[in-house]
Design an enzyme around this catalytic site. Sequence first.
Site, PDB file in Angstrom:
ATOM      1  N   GLY A   1      -7.804   0.837   6.274  1.00 37.93           N
ATOM      2  CA  GLY A   1      -8.788   0.138   7.100  1.00 37.93           C
ATOM      3  C   GLY A   1      -8.861   0.704   8.513  1.00 37.93           C
TER       4      GLY A   1
ATOM      5  N   LYS B   1     -18.341   0.472  -3.190  1.00 38.37           N
ATOM      6  CA  LYS B   1     -19.424  -0.292  -2.565  1.00 38.37           C
ATOM      7  C   LYS B   1     -20.039   0.382  -1.348  1.00 38.37           C
ATOM      8  CE  LYS B   1     -18.257  -4.798  -2.261  1.00 38.37           C
ATOM      9  NZ  LYS B   1     -17.200  -5.777  -1.891  1.00 38.37           N
TER      10      LYS B   1
ATOM     11  N   ARG C   1       4.623   5.705   4.156  1.00 31.65           N
ATOM     12  CA  ARG C   1       4.555   5.144   5.510  1.00 31.65           C
ATOM     13  C   ARG C   1       5.923   5.078   6.183  1.00 31.65           C
ATOM     14  NH1 ARG C   1       0.217   0.144   5.129  1.00 31.65           N
ATOM     15  NH2 ARG C   1      -1.620   1.401   5.622  1.00 31.65           N
TER      16      ARG C   1
ATOM     17  N   GLY D   1      -6.632   4.375   1.333  1.00 36.57           N
ATOM     18  CA  GLY D   1      -5.621   4.198   0.288  1.00 36.57           C
ATOM     19  C   GLY D   1      -5.878   4.989  -0.982  1.00 36.57           C
TER      20      GLY D   1
END
Length: 414
Positions: free
Chosen positions: A395, A216, A52, A372
């Site tokens: 996200g 999930k 980043r 990620g």
Amino acid sequence: MKSLSFAGKAFHLNNLTMTAFADYNFSGKKALIRIDFNVPLDKEYRITDDTRIRATLPTLRKILADGGSVILMSHLGRPKEGPAEKYSLKHVVAHLSELLGVPVQFAADCIGAEAVEKAAALQPGEVLLLENLRFYKEEEKGDTAFAQQLARLGNVYVNDAFGTAHRAHASTAVIAQYFGAGERLFGTVMEGEVKSAERVLHASERPFTAIIGGAKVSDKILIIENLLERATDIIIGGGMAYTFFKAMDGKIGSSLCENDRLDTARELLKKAEARGVTIHLPSDSIIADRFAADADISSSLSNNIPDGWMGLDIGPLACDMFTKVLHASKTILWNGPMGVFEMEKFQHGTKAIAKAVAEATAEGAFSLVGGGDSVAAVNQFGYADKVSYVSTGGGAMLEFFEGKELPGIAAVKA
Ligand code: 3PG
Ligand code: MG
């Protein structure tokens, strides 16, 4: 008008014309830049992944080369109780100085006298990094007085923090209103991220395959629903696949399963069928007798896993099948790993997908990898420079592909 080109005077996006970063002359300006330096640190506060930080270097170099000065603001981690050593951005100063080849000054508080004085004294070509914004609860609350205090430090606002663009915080969204329309813009990270994400979402060449993995189903329902409107194929891997198998009355042993999402899984399958989107589930799995790096392993059909065993990776049949689908694709979006790739015994599936995405890219497909874990996987397996674009957003990338408008993008465009 929608244009994906940055050449010429303006950056066109959803009918709005913004100043393109390359066309702005920063000479004599104090650029207040929101970057996402939320990087992982080890126990000695050494940076373990500087992706980043490196990503922002073209933005910073252009401003400095123009004769502007740079004031950097970021969060690091999720401090809850004000200042804390482990969340201090001072740990980033030495490495950033080294990467930029310019000594980076540091203000131990992001607002207040020290920040104001250091920002005011900053000369063209100089760089100041402010302490963690989240040491103030006002940052996450989107407090306007706090945003105004930050805004006073610079005279042009650059948002280059795609990774935090899904947060409506003081420094990412609220602050933009204190700069005129011509004095707030995206940096090169934001431009590149938005350009490649828009290309995948709105201008994808077909076949368009989305690979969705992770543990999930509940985390990925919205992205799958949105992609059902756009993709031709959706590959589903990782722990979430077993909820789908159970929903189809499969035997999944002790594999991960969200029992309260079985109906959701069935609905997604039904919607896909109605829309003519092909859902590819992993027909076989690598199974283990427990969740451990040294577990005993075997392979099994994914809908007939013996009691006491759990699926921790996609199997060889699934790898072959998914590879074929990817080779036929012209656009690929990848979010989420195929198995527990942190453990060697369960990394083959994710590695095989990374390889297939790289091969398809070499054959002319446009591929975007984000989130990620999938980014960590392409880095770990050496494919990061063999895909079209690696997103710095986790996200943020997920929410973009859920079809949401990201506050950090909207505020600059407004
Ligand atoms: C991230 O790493 O997801 C971004 O830096 C945003 O951080 P957050 O999830 O703590 O808001
Ligand atoms: Mg996050």
